[in-house]
Design a protein around this motif. Structure first.
Motif, PDB file in Angstrom:
ATOM      1  N   ALA A  81     -11.306  23.433  20.383  1.00 25.12           N
ATOM      2  CA  ALA A  81     -10.643  22.671  21.445  1.00 25.12           C
ATOM      3  C   ALA A  81      -9.170  23.052  21.517  1.00 25.12           C
ATOM      4  O   ALA A  81      -8.525  23.261  20.489  1.00 25.12           O
ATOM      5  CB  ALA A  81     -10.777  21.170  21.173  1.00 25.12           C
ATOM      6  N   PRO A  82      -8.618  23.218  22.714  1.00 20.89           N
ATOM      7  CA  PRO A  82      -7.199  23.579  22.836  1.00 20.89           C
ATOM      8  C   PRO A  82      -6.309  22.478  22.298  1.00 20.89           C
ATOM      9  O   PRO A  82      -6.606  21.292  22.424  1.00 20.89           O
ATOM     10  CB  PRO A  82      -7.016  23.763  24.355  1.00 20.89           C
ATOM     11  CG  PRO A  82      -8.116  22.941  24.976  1.00 20.89           C
ATOM     12  CD  PRO A  82      -9.270  23.010  24.014  1.00 20.89           C
ATOM     13  N   GLU A  83      -5.221  22.906  21.638  1.00 22.03           N
ATOM     14  CA  GLU A  83      -4.276  21.929  21.091  1.00 22.03           C
ATOM     15  C   GLU A  83      -3.474  21.308  22.220  1.00 22.03           C
ATOM     16  O   GLU A  83      -3.075  21.991  23.160  1.00 22.03           O
ATOM     17  CB  GLU A  83      -3.333  22.604  20.099  1.00 22.03           C
ATOM     18  CG  GLU A  83      -4.033  23.150  18.861  1.00 22.03           C
ATOM     19  CD  GLU A  83      -3.049  23.747  17.881  1.00 22.03           C
ATOM     20  OE1 GLU A  83      -1.836  23.720  18.207  1.00 22.03           O
ATOM     21  OE2 GLU A  83      -3.475  24.215  16.818  1.00 22.03           O
TER      22      GLU A  83
END
Length: 225
Positions: A81-83
């Motif tokens: 998941a993108p930060e």
């Protein structure tokens, strides 16, 4: 039992025994064939069908390695998941017309870069409102101080040690406005109680540091020659 007995020649009896033995073998063989046919069909045809089906199954089924290990292309790797983007630190707020916080002012010590030993240079303590709104700051003399430190950070002199001052002042500072207070150094050492003998500092490199209550300025180099 083995020697034929009777009125006929012995060869006749041997031929009869051989004929009976052949009949028994034929009956037993026919019965076994019928039993196999009843249970599993014709042995020759079953073997042929199995042999014919085996290459076809091997040709159409997956390779032996793929039946044991999955294909790399078929393995799905999870996507991280993108930060979340870092949120900027909130800028300090200053209430218009309220007290100037330490974050809303800038403190600076100005003066000569050096002076001869025993002289009495004048230093300036400059207070500037760096906030975008006007604010109020207490500028009482007892809250204003210039300190001199030696190269090791030891206190040499403080402007409030022997002459603390008793003037009071509260000032509304407009955005960018500066207020300057002049403080004269008598050229000698001191300590907060002003009870120890005061002497002339030795020539060398020192530091000047300003203070307005809880706000402290950056250090400024100062040389005594």
């Amino acid at each position: 039992m083995l020697r034929p007995v009777g009125p006929l020649p012995a060869a006749v009896y041997w031929r009869r025994r051989l004929l009976v033995l052949l009949l028994v073998v034929a009956v037993l063989g026919g019965g076994g064939w019928l039993l196999v046919a009843a249970l599993g069909g014709t042995p020759g045809r079953a073997a042929t069908a199995t042999a014919a089906a085996t290459p076809q199954a091997a040709a159409t089924g997956p390779p032996a390695l793929e039946r044991v290990l999955p294909s790399v292309a078929g393995v799905r790797t999870p996507t991280p998941a993108p930060e979340p983007p870092a949120e900027p630190a909130p800028a300090p707020t200053q209430t218009p017309g309220g007290p100037c916080s330490d974050d809303s002012i800038e403190l600076e010590v100005r003066g000569p870069a050096g002076a001869p030993a025993g002289s009495k240079p004048t230093f300036e303590l400059v207070v500037t409102n760096v906030s975008p709104v006007p604010c109020v700051r207490v500028l009482d003399e007892r809250l204003q101080e210039v300190l001199m430190l030696d190269a090791a950070g030891r206190r040499v002199w403080g402007s409030n040690d022997c002459f603390p001052g008793d003037g009071t002042e509260t000032r509304t500072l407009a955005p960018g406005e500066s207020v300057t207070a002049a403080l004269v150094w008598g050229g000698r050492t001191s300590e907060p109680s002003c009870t120890t003998p005061r002497t002339t500092p030795q020539p060398g490199d020192y530091l000047l540091r300003g203070r307005l209550d809880t706000e402290v300025s950056p250090d400024v180099p100062f040389t005594i020659s």
